[in-house]
Design a protein around this motif. Structure first.
Motif, PDB file in Angstrom:
ATOM      1  N   SER A 152      85.634 -51.258  82.614  1.00  0.00           N
ATOM      2  CA  SER A 152      84.675 -51.753  83.608  1.00  0.00           C
ATOM      3  C   SER A 152      85.458 -52.231  84.847  1.00  0.00           C
ATOM      4  O   SER A 152      84.738 -51.798  85.728  1.00  0.00           O
ATOM      5  CB  SER A 152      83.644 -52.740  82.893  1.00  0.00           C
TER       6      SER A 152
ATOM      7  N   VAL B 269      84.604 -50.158  88.424  1.00  0.00           N
ATOM      8  CA  VAL B 269      84.156 -51.031  89.543  1.00  0.00           C
ATOM      9  C   VAL B 269      85.024 -51.139  90.561  1.00  0.00           C
ATOM     10  O   VAL B 269      84.832 -50.889  91.831  1.00  0.00           O
ATOM     11  CB  VAL B 269      83.477 -52.167  89.021  1.00  0.00           C
TER      12      VAL B 269
ATOM     13  N   PRO C 242      79.282 -48.827  92.363  1.00  0.00           N
ATOM     14  CA  PRO C 242      78.683 -49.933  92.703  1.00  0.00           C
ATOM     15  C   PRO C 242      78.179 -50.833  91.209  1.00  0.00           C
ATOM     16  O   PRO C 242      77.790 -50.211  90.350  1.00  0.00           O
ATOM     17  CB  PRO C 242      77.028 -49.182  93.086  1.00  0.00           C
ATOM     18  N   LEU C 243      78.293 -52.035  91.386  1.00  0.00           N
ATOM     19  CA  LEU C 243      78.272 -52.831  90.211  1.00  0.00           C
ATOM     20  C   LEU C 243      76.833 -52.774  89.682  1.00  0.00           C
ATOM     21  O   LEU C 243      76.394 -52.963  88.433  1.00  0.00           O
ATOM     22  CB  LEU C 243      78.508 -54.336  90.728  1.00  0.00           C
ATOM     23  N   LYS C 244      75.934 -52.955  90.699  1.00  0.00           N
ATOM     24  CA  LYS C 244      74.445 -52.835  90.475  1.00  0.00           C
ATOM     25  C   LYS C 244      74.163 -51.550  89.279  1.00  0.00           C
ATOM     26  O   LYS C 244      73.519 -51.530  88.381  1.00  0.00           O
ATOM     27  CB  LYS C 244      73.452 -52.926  91.295  1.00  0.00           C
ATOM     28  N   LEU C 245      74.570 -50.489  89.817  1.00  0.00           N
ATOM     29  CA  LEU C 245      74.529 -49.051  89.175  1.00  0.00           C
ATOM     30  C   LEU C 245      74.983 -49.300  87.900  1.00  0.00           C
ATOM     31  O   LEU C 245      74.594 -48.790  86.682  1.00  0.00           O
ATOM     32  CB  LEU C 245      74.950 -48.162  90.132  1.00  0.00           C
ATOM     33  N   TYR C 246      76.250 -49.871  87.584  1.00  0.00           N
ATOM     34  CA  TYR C 246      77.112 -49.915  86.722  1.00  0.00           C
ATOM     35  C   TYR C 246      76.287 -50.526  85.470  1.00  0.00           C
ATOM     36  O   TYR C 246      76.226 -50.179  84.297  1.00  0.00           O
ATOM     37  CB  TYR C 246      78.343 -50.559  86.856  1.00  0.00           C
ATOM     38  N   LEU C 247      75.839 -51.704  85.789  1.00  0.00           N
ATOM     39  CA  LEU C 247      74.982 -52.649  84.842  1.00  0.00           C
ATOM     40  C   LEU C 247      73.796 -51.857  84.331  1.00  0.00           C
ATOM     41  O   LEU C 247      73.463 -52.074  83.257  1.00  0.00           O
ATOM     42  CB  LEU C 247      74.809 -53.791  85.509  1.00  0.00           C
ATOM     43  N   LYS C 248      73.237 -51.142  85.449  1.00  0.00           N
ATOM     44  CA  LYS C 248      72.038 -50.612  84.963  1.00  0.00           C
ATOM     45  C   LYS C 248      71.996 -49.489  83.980  1.00  0.00           C
ATOM     46  O   LYS C 248      71.374 -49.117  82.973  1.00  0.00           O
ATOM     47  CB  LYS C 248      71.143 -49.909  86.006  1.00  0.00           C
TER      48      LYS C 248
END
Length: 260
Positions: free
Chosen positions: A50, A54, A60-66
């Motif tokens: 991870s 990132v 993008p962190l937001k995309l990765y978490l989604k």
């Protein structure tokens, strides 16, 4: 439809690194994570993958978490079932629900945590590969491994036209929506049936057009794939070696450790 995984892979700085090295890193993470008997090693692999995706891959962190939400949610469902319906030993939690006793025991909770950590490490490894390596370059690597060319070419066509037909389906659904095609249950069923039949006909027509286009360009049953040869730098080998040794050390020293 404007931002798919390949878009982020094309923009990733790690795209310009050796594809074979990335594939070895992913395979190593998958094998060690699945083989571990303690959740510590898979969690370490997930954290490393991870962070690399990132920080170095600029995903993008937001995309990765989604992206992690859907598979993690699915894994949590199985983990809850494992925790309540397997294992033995001391009961950590017990209660009655509708007259049925439920309990979480030590062995069951340890197994549930192990399954969750393995799932998380595998997903992080695959997302690392997906967000840093375009599919066309992966197909070139697969071809170099000696896989049947027909299998690779079919995979390329399927991957390409998944998004073509998905875009077509979304366009048809949008047209149906603005015409109140989904205003009630009956109309929704009719609209879905029309969407499926229209998409099938369009897919058939698109296949005929593709066949004619390939024949007109002298298609002889083989697609040319060019693999870009990128040298492995010393710093990359050093970081990869440190990661491998750290993961193997954790794998060895935590194999008999119980976290509960």
């Amino acid at each position: 439809m404007t931002n798919i995984l390949d878009d982020y892979a094309l923009m990733s700085p790690l795209r310009h690194r050796n594809n074979w090295l990335k594939l070895v890193i992913v395979l190593f993470g998958l094998l060690v994570g699945v083989s571990s008997t303690s959740p510590i090693t898979p969690l370490f692999i997930a954290l490393c993958m991870s962070f690399t995706t990132v920080a170095f891959g600029r995903a993008p962190l937001k995309l990765y978490l989604k992206l992690l939400l859907a598979p993690v949610g699915f894994a949590l469902t199985g983990v809850v079932i494992i925790a309540f319906f397997s294992g033995s030993g001391q009961a950590l939690l017990s209660f009655n629900l509708a007259g049925y006793p439920f309990s979480v025991r030590v062995d069951g909770l340890e197994l549930a945590l192990l399954v969750l950590s393995r799932s998380l490490s595998g997903m992080c490894c695959l997302y690392f590969l997906s967000l840093t390596t375009p599919m066309i370059e992966l197909f070139a690597v697969f071809k170099a491994t000696g896989l049947p060319e027909s299998l690779i070419e079919l995979s390329m066509l399927i991957y390409r036209y998944i998004f073509v037909f998905l875009d077509m389906a979304l366009s048809i659904k949008y047209a149906q929506t603005v015409r109140l095609g989904y205003s009630n249950f009956r109309r929704s069923l009719s609209s879905i049936g029309m969407l499926g039949s229209t998409l099938f006909i369009r897919s058939w027509e698109q296949g005929d057009k593709l066949f004619l286009a390939m024949n007109s360009r002298c298609y002889d049953g083989k697609m040319t794939l060019f693999e870009v040869h990128r040298p492995v730098r010393a710093i990359e080998l050093l970081l990869t070696s440190v990661y491998f040794l750290s993961a193997l050390a954790l794998f060895y020293f935590t194999k008999n450790i119980s976290i509960l």
